[in-house]
Design a protein around this motif. Structure first.
Motif, PDB file in Angstrom:
ATOM      1  N   SER A 118       0.841  -1.201   0.000  1.00 45.11           N
ATOM      2  CA  SER A 118       0.000   0.000   0.000  1.00 45.11           C
ATOM      3  C   SER A 118       0.870   1.243   0.000  1.00 45.11           C
ATOM      4  N   THR A 119       0.755   2.037  -1.060  1.00 45.55           N
ATOM      5  CA  THR A 119       1.574   3.245  -1.177  1.00 45.55           C
ATOM      6  C   THR A 119       1.301   4.223  -0.040  1.00 45.55           C
ATOM      7  N   LYS A 120       0.039   4.366   0.343  1.00 48.91           N
ATOM      8  CA  LYS A 120      -0.345   5.373   1.328  1.00 48.91           C
ATOM      9  C   LYS A 120      -0.176   4.908   2.773  1.00 48.91           C
ATOM     10  N   VAL A 121       0.025   3.616   2.969  1.00 48.25           N
ATOM     11  CA  VAL A 121       0.030   3.076   4.331  1.00 48.25           C
ATOM     12  C   VAL A 121       1.397   2.575   4.780  1.00 48.25           C
ATOM     13  N   VAL A 122       2.057   1.769   3.958  1.00 50.03           N
ATOM     14  CA  VAL A 122       3.274   1.071   4.402  1.00 50.03           C
ATOM     15  C   VAL A 122       4.533   1.847   4.038  1.00 50.03           C
ATOM     16  N   THR A 229       2.161   7.071   9.316  1.00 55.89           N
ATOM     17  CA  THR A 229       1.719   7.939  10.395  1.00 55.89           C
ATOM     18  C   THR A 229       1.465   7.148  11.672  1.00 55.89           C
ATOM     19  N   THR A 230       1.472   7.860  12.796  1.00 50.54           N
ATOM     20  CA  THR A 230       1.163   7.223  14.075  1.00 50.54           C
ATOM     21  C   THR A 230      -0.311   6.815  14.143  1.00 50.54           C
ATOM     22  N   ALA A 231      -1.175   7.570  13.473  1.00 52.24           N
ATOM     23  CA  ALA A 231      -2.597   7.219  13.464  1.00 52.24           C
ATOM     24  C   ALA A 231      -2.813   5.863  12.801  1.00 52.24           C
ATOM     25  N   GLN A 232      -2.063   5.593  11.748  1.00 52.55           N
ATOM     26  CA  GLN A 232      -2.168   4.295  11.089  1.00 52.55           C
ATOM     27  C   GLN A 232      -1.679   3.177  12.010  1.00 52.55           C
ATOM     28  N   ALA A 233      -0.609   3.438  12.741  1.00 55.02           N
ATOM     29  CA  ALA A 233      -0.118   2.444  13.702  1.00 55.02           C
ATOM     30  C   ALA A 233      -1.119   2.233  14.827  1.00 55.02           C
ATOM     31  N   CYS A 270      -6.680  -2.244   8.456  1.00 54.38           N
ATOM     32  CA  CYS A 270      -7.093  -1.376   9.562  1.00 54.38           C
ATOM     33  C   CYS A 270      -6.461   0.010   9.418  1.00 54.38           C
ATOM     34  N   ALA A 271      -5.185   0.042   9.090  1.00 55.63           N
ATOM     35  CA  ALA A 271      -4.475   1.314   8.977  1.00 55.63           C
ATOM     36  C   ALA A 271      -5.005   2.167   7.834  1.00 55.63           C
ATOM     37  N   SER A 272      -5.518   1.514   6.801  1.00 59.87           N
ATOM     38  CA  SER A 272      -5.946   2.245   5.606  1.00 59.87           C
ATOM     39  C   SER A 272      -7.238   3.042   5.806  1.00 59.87           C
ATOM     40  N   ILE A 273      -7.965   2.765   6.899  1.00 61.90           N
ATOM     41  CA  ILE A 273      -9.247   3.454   7.091  1.00 61.90           C
ATOM     42  C   ILE A 273      -9.111   4.769   7.852  1.00 61.90           C
ATOM     43  N   VAL A 274      -7.921   5.051   8.348  1.00 63.33           N
ATOM     44  CA  VAL A 274      -7.731   6.290   9.106  1.00 63.33           C
ATOM     45  C   VAL A 274      -7.072   7.344   8.222  1.00 63.33           C
ATOM     46  N   GLY A 275      -7.303   8.587   8.548  1.00 69.30           N
ATOM     47  CA  GLY A 275      -6.686   9.681   7.805  1.00 69.30           C
ATOM     48  C   GLY A 275      -5.339  10.052   8.395  1.00 69.30           C
TER      49      GLY A 275
END
Length: 276
Positions: A118-122, A229-233, A270-275
């Motif tokens: 995932s480009t936006k997540v990992v 991001t920390t929000a994704q974690a 799970c991480a992909s659903i947060v901004g």
């Protein structure tokens, strides 16, 4: 010989832009054509050079990009998602695995559309301290099932990545030279087909002689997944078995190598659903 082909899109001939690999974008049909082009070149070569059967796994995004009606009768297509082993679903009991259209891991210089799932997540992934992208993790799952990875095609960057991990007996087939993430010098489809065919021949010869690499690691398996991001974690921390290693990195330890796939997939979802 039973040959397995995992077919991704980003590393396919001529692909350089997200517009070409994302469903719903005007250039997506070009991406589908090029994925099919490279995959068919590998399929036809495998059948010409001694394969009795070929299994193709559509491994890009929604995993419904390849048209089964365009394949020879000796080919089985694994299509759709989710699949337990994702990009290497169905790899067991094959004599050789070939990765077509692959791309380099996230953060690689001069790598076309580099990312890790995932480009936006990992941001990055490690298993037992070793940095892995999709090529490495899929090779690890294949190796756990006793299946060697005989060949990797994509851009020059992923070929170098694969060789550094799997060794000099791996056959690589670079189809384009990255100038950056969204630019490359690319071979023509005709030349790519010839290169793929010759590489498949060499790969099957190596597999038949027992020279193709089988990637293995010793248990326990410690997987580190770093997010942007920390929000994704925070969100990934909801997945059972997760431990926080730092602000952006989660850790998962298991004796079952295939639990890595389930944990990574669940954590990324799970991480992909947060901004941000």
């Amino acid at each position: 010989m039973k040959v397995y082909i995992s077919s991704d899109m980003e590393g396919s001939t001529g692909i350089v832009s997200p517009e070409q690999v994302m469903f719903g974008k005007p250039e997506y049909e070009f991406g589908r054509r090029m994925q099919l082009h490279d995959t068919l070149a590998a399929v036809n070569a495998a059948l010409s050079w001694g394969a009795d059967t070929v299994t193709v796994n559509d491994s890009h995004d929604r995993m419904i990009n390849l048209d089964v009606s365009l394949f020879p009768r000796e080919v089985s297509l694994i299509t759709g998602s989710p699949k337990i082993l994702g990009m290497v679903e169905g790899v067991s009991e094959h004599d050789a695995a070939i990765f077509i259209g692959y791309h380099a891991m996230a953060g690689t210089e001069k790598a076309v559309l580099d990312h890790t799932y995932s480009t936006k997540v990992v941001y990055g992934l490690k298993v037992n301290g070793i940095k892995l992208g999709e090529t490495g993790l899929n090779a690890l799952f294949s190796g756990a099932l006793g299946v060697p990875v005989s060949m990797v095609s994509g851009d020059t960057a992923v070929c170098l990545e694969a060789s550094s991990l799997l060794g000099e007996t791996l056959i690589t087939c670079p189809l384009k030279d990255g100038l950056g993430r969204n630019a490359a010098v690319t071979r023509s489809p005709e030349e790519s087909a010839e290169l793929i065919s010759e590489s498949v021949k060499r790969a099957l010869e190596a597999a038949a002689a027992g020279r193709s690499p089988v990637l293995k690691m010793e248990a326990p398996y410690k997987t580190e997944l770093t997010f942007h991001t920390t929000a994704q974690a925070d969100a990934a921390g909801l997945v059972p078995g997760s431990e926080r290693m730092s602000g952006r990195t989660m850790v998962f330890t298991t004796e079952d190598i295939f639990e890595i796939r389930r944990w990574c997939s669940s954590s990324i979802d799970c991480a992909s659903i947060v901004g941000y």
